[in-house]
Write a protein that holds these residues in place. Structure first.
Motif, PDB file in Angstrom:
ATOM      1  N   GLY A 136      24.356 -16.087  86.391  1.00 39.77           N
ATOM      2  CA  GLY A 136      23.163 -15.567  85.744  1.00 39.77           C
ATOM      3  C   GLY A 136      23.101 -14.050  85.823  1.00 39.77           C
ATOM      4  O   GLY A 136      22.777 -13.370  84.842  1.00 39.77           O
ATOM      5  N   CYS A 139      25.762 -12.545  83.485  1.00 41.81           N
ATOM      6  CA  CYS A 139      25.366 -12.722  82.079  1.00 41.81           C
ATOM      7  C   CYS A 139      24.283 -11.743  81.696  1.00 41.81           C
ATOM      8  O   CYS A 139      24.298 -11.179  80.604  1.00 41.81           O
ATOM      9  CB  CYS A 139      24.857 -14.144  81.856  1.00 41.81           C
ATOM     10  SG  CYS A 139      26.161 -15.340  81.668  1.00 41.81           S
ATOM     11  N   GLN A 146      25.097 -17.632  77.672  1.00 41.24           N
ATOM     12  CA  GLN A 146      25.695 -18.357  78.785  1.00 41.24           C
ATOM     13  C   GLN A 146      26.793 -19.326  78.366  1.00 41.24           C
ATOM     14  O   GLN A 146      27.767 -19.505  79.085  1.00 41.24           O
ATOM     15  CB  GLN A 146      24.630 -19.103  79.602  1.00 41.24           C
ATOM     16  CG  GLN A 146      24.925 -18.940  81.069  1.00 41.24           C
ATOM     17  CD  GLN A 146      24.410 -20.068  81.942  1.00 41.24           C
ATOM     18  OE1 GLN A 146      24.117 -21.170  81.492  1.00 41.24           O
ATOM     19  NE2 GLN A 146      24.290 -19.781  83.212  1.00 41.24           N
TER      20      GLN A 146
ATOM     21  N   GLU B 252      26.104 -24.137  88.190  1.00 42.10           N
ATOM     22  CA  GLU B 252      25.400 -23.156  87.358  1.00 42.10           C
ATOM     23  C   GLU B 252      25.612 -23.427  85.876  1.00 42.10           C
ATOM     24  O   GLU B 252      24.846 -22.941  85.032  1.00 42.10           O
ATOM     25  CB  GLU B 252      25.929 -21.749  87.675  1.00 42.10           C
ATOM     26  CG  GLU B 252      25.580 -21.256  89.050  1.00 42.10           C
ATOM     27  CD  GLU B 252      26.184 -19.887  89.309  1.00 42.10           C
ATOM     28  OE1 GLU B 252      25.544 -18.893  88.946  1.00 42.10           O
ATOM     29  OE2 GLU B 252      27.298 -19.833  89.851  1.00 42.10           O
ATOM     30  N   LEU B 253      26.672 -24.158  85.545  1.00 39.27           N
ATOM     31  CA  LEU B 253      26.980 -24.406  84.141  1.00 39.27           C
ATOM     32  C   LEU B 253      26.641 -25.825  83.707  1.00 39.27           C
ATOM     33  O   LEU B 253      26.130 -26.048  82.621  1.00 39.27           O
ATOM     34  CB  LEU B 253      28.466 -24.174  83.886  1.00 39.27           C
ATOM     35  CG  LEU B 253      28.958 -22.748  84.089  1.00 39.27           C
ATOM     36  CD1 LEU B 253      30.453 -22.682  83.839  1.00 39.27           C
ATOM     37  CD2 LEU B 253      28.228 -21.803  83.161  1.00 39.27           C
TER      38      LEU B 253
END
Lengths: 413, 305
Positions: A136, A139, A146, B252-253
């Protein structure tokens, strides 16, 4: 026609034409004196016919870094500086970037992707050196989408064959909390809200560990868990003035974003804590709720191993789920809960004798209705070569009136 | 992922000293030693419908040999049964046709025997993955006028600015097709290979009825997707540590773990709830085989209660 020359040094007449490396020289064979060196050009006609060496044929292009590579390396270096990473990280990240850009998989991708590639190299370096940088953060620094970042990251991992360790939650807690403004005195933070960083970090770590042990972390984004845990830790360290502060305000004061899943993580954590509190004999009488249990988080954490064992039925999902839902455990004789209800365990936390199993929330509160498990009955008989009736196909064709109407409406070109 | 078997040693580690000493005739003894199989299955309770209790007992007793179990479980089932058969024949000295090496090899056998019930338990995990989606392609072998098709067919959708194909759907079998102007067609959504073929034929008939000389050439299944549920939660963070070469887990993905199995070449999505999605198969046996390979690995992460 050449005049017979004599060596000016020794007077000898034996002169030899020799090449020093590739340069023609007239040398005296007796004393080694160099009389004349090769000329750079010969005649006009020669000059006109010889062609210069083109840049593309020279080695200059190979030795010099392309502009794209230079820009990319600068970006990687800038990122490392902004993130205040140790110097060694920069070298590694740049070397990954150079290696990756040479590969055909990345050489011809869009400029946008190349920019993300730099960020991915920094992220991989940080992961390998246990520096808890989140995707995060990268990005947002690169203004990246994302999904695109994800795809570049995964292909980088694959193409370079890198092993990227997982993000360490413990390290993430430490770094995330150091950016919290509540650990330093400041004008807009009320006195009772200020907290000692060491204590906050220690308690947050303990709550995160608890979350991890109770299936709240697996499969979920790590940052909201840390945010919710930090909030509970902060509240529990001085409940008096802090209990009335909601999560949103806490994040504003701390100067961090409130990620949307954090509210849900908070709710789940409180449920776990309440279940644990119901097993602590001196707390049973208090009839705690989601607010008041925060006051006792310190004690609950202290006895967490024992409480976890007691608070949750030890049978694993396998025995519980006859049909895939969290049904009552047979050994404890609880009443059978009809399949239709969404969450059989929600209201049963504090009742004695009805312990819910320690399972991930997605198994406790299944959102989807299980589809009938026998669609194969109808499909099994199909061979693929059945005759197809005309009427069946004709139902898919438009009638002439429809076509006319459609033509008028759509004005096909 | 390259098919580099040298990077996945644990999938192919031979059960030494077995593989070296087993005679090839072990496989020929399969039919003869059927009775021995039933004899031996007094320990192996995998034929019982409810596998859970038995597996629980076995996993408790084989705690120290769990890694061995993983190794065995990952071997293709044919090899397992071959070894299994020979073991049973060797451990029953009074058996009909013991292998010539039986007397010499017998003593080291006994400590290895507890492992085989786990292997055969994984052969019959009791769970069969359900096929959820089949993607197939076929060549209609004629140029198509997509605007014409979109105009004359009720079940067609065509938006050239968005996508250069007609999207057509039929109700039975419930599927969707992408029909391109070159005559190539992709059919998705069927739940079995036969249904996919039937659906593709129906689309071809629709195109024929619209006036195009459509044929039905080179029908091929391109991808099969299956799913199932192992019925226990899985610690994905531990799985990614032990099977790092094959797994990719980035919470996170994506909430699931992506496991790229080498043999068969299948991608599995493993979720914390125990649900597993298998994709990338060209034949349904690959899906079954992949699941039988992953099940013992997942069992290793189930906490005994």
């Amino acid at each position: 026609r050449r005049r017979r020359r004599r060596c000016p040094e020794c007077g000898s007449g034996s002169l030899v034409e020799d090449a020093h490396y590739a340069q023609q020289q007239l040398v005296c064979a007796a004393c080694g004196c160099v009389l004349s060196e090769g000329l750079l050009t010969t005649t006009y006609t020669d000059e006109e016919h010889l062609r210069e060496v083109a840049y593309s044929q020279s080695t200059g292009q190979k030795e010099q870094l392309s502009r794209c590579l230079q820009r990319g390396i600068r970006r990687v270096q800038d990122l490392c500086k902004v993130l205040k990473l140790p110097a060694a990280f920069e070298e590694t990240a740049v070397s990954y970037f150079q290696r990756a850009l040479e590969l055909p998989a990345f050489h011809l991708v869009s400029l946008e992707k190349k920019e993300l590639l730099g960020g991915c190299c920094v992220l991989v370096t940080c992961r390998q050196r246990r520096w808890p940088l989140t995707m995060g953060t990268v990005c947002s620094l690169l203004y990246a989408k994302q999904e695109l970042f994800a795809s570049v990251f995964l292909s980088l991992q694959r193409e370079l064959g890198l092993s990227v360790p997982a993000l360490s939650l413990a390290d993430l807690v430490t770094t995330h909390l150091s950016s919290f403004r509540l650990v330093q005195p400041s004008a807009n933070i009320p006195g009772p809200f200020l907290e000692d960083k060491e204590q906050l970090v220690a308690r947050t770590m303990a709550i995160v560990e608890l979350a991890s042990a109770t299936w709240l972390v697996t499969g979920r984004h790590p940052v909201p868990v840390v945010t919710a845990a930090a909030f509970l830790a902060w509240q529990s360290l001085r409940p008096g003035p802090r209990l009335s502060c909601p999560l949103a305000r806490f994040c504003r004061l701390a100067g961090v974003e409130l990620p949307p899943p954090a509210q849900l993580r908070l709710k789940e954590l409180l449920e776990i804590l309440l279940a644990m509190a119901s097993q602590l004999s001196w707390l049973r009488g208090f009839r705690l709720d989601k607010k008041t249990v925060v006051k006792h988080i310190g004690e609950l954490l202290q006895h967490r191993l024992l409480l976890l064992k007691r608070a949750f039925s030890q049978q694993d999902g396998l025995e519980q789920q006859g049909t895939g839902l969290g049904m009552g455990s047979e050994s404890q004789g609880s009443r059978a809960v009809p399949q239709q209800q969404g969450s059989p365990w929600a209201g049963q936390q504090q009742q004695r004798g009805t312990l819910r199993p320690l399972l991930p929330p997605c198994l406790l509160q299944p959102r989807k209705r299980l589809r009938a498990a026998a669609p194969s009955a109808a499909g099994a008989a199909v061979t693929g070569d059945e005759p197809i009736s005309d009427s069946e196909i004709e139902q898919y064709l438009r009638s002439p009136e429809e076509i006319r109407a459609f033509r008028r409406a759509k004005a096909w070109s | 992922f390259k098919d580099d078997f040298s990077t996945s040693p644990h999938l192919f580690t031979p059960m030494s000293p077995y593989d070296l000493e087993l005679p090839i005739q072990a496989s020929s003894q399969l039919s003869e030693s059927k009775e021995l199989h039933t004899d031996f299955s007094s320990v192996d309770l995998s034929f019982l419908p409810d596998v859970t209790q038995d597996n629980k007992e076995q996993s408790l007793s084989e705690d120290g040999q769990e890694t061995q179990k993983e190794l065995d479980g990952s071997l293709p089932s044919k090899e397992d049964s071959g070894v299994f058969m020979d073991e049973s024949s060797l451990s029953h000295p009074g058996a009909a046709e013991p292998s010539p090496e039986a007397p010499g090899v017998c003593p080291p056998l006994t400590p290895m025997t507890p492992i085989t019930p786990a292997t055969s338990a994984s052969e019959s995990s009791g769970i069969v993955p359900q096929l959820q989606n089949i993607v197939s392609t076929v060549n209609l072998a004629c140029k198509l006028d997509l605007k014409n098709i979109a105009l004359h067919a009720r079940n067609a959708e065509y938006n050239p600015k968005r996508f250069a194909a007609v999207i057509m759907r039929i109700r039975e079998p419930r599927t969707t097709a992408l029909i391109f102007s070159s005559g190539k067609m992709v059919c998705t959504g069927a739940k079995s290979e036969e249904q996919s073929r039937l659906a593709a034929r129906k689309y071809a008939r629709v195109v024929q009825k619209l006036g195009f000389p459509a044929k039905f050439l080179d029908f091929k299944i391109q991808n099969m997707v299956g799913s199932c549920d192992v019925r226990f939660p899985i610690r994905l963070e531990s799985l990614v540590l032990t099977h790092q070469q094959f797994s990719s887990y980035e919470p996170e993905l994506f909430p699931g773990l992506v496991y790229r199995m080498v043999k068969p070449r299948i991608v599995l999505l493993i979720f914390v709830s125990g649900k597993v999605v298998l994709t990338g198969a060209k034949d349904r046996s690959e899906i079954y085989e992949a699941f039988e390979n992953i099940y013992p690995i997942l069992r290793g992460f189930k906490k005994p209660s």
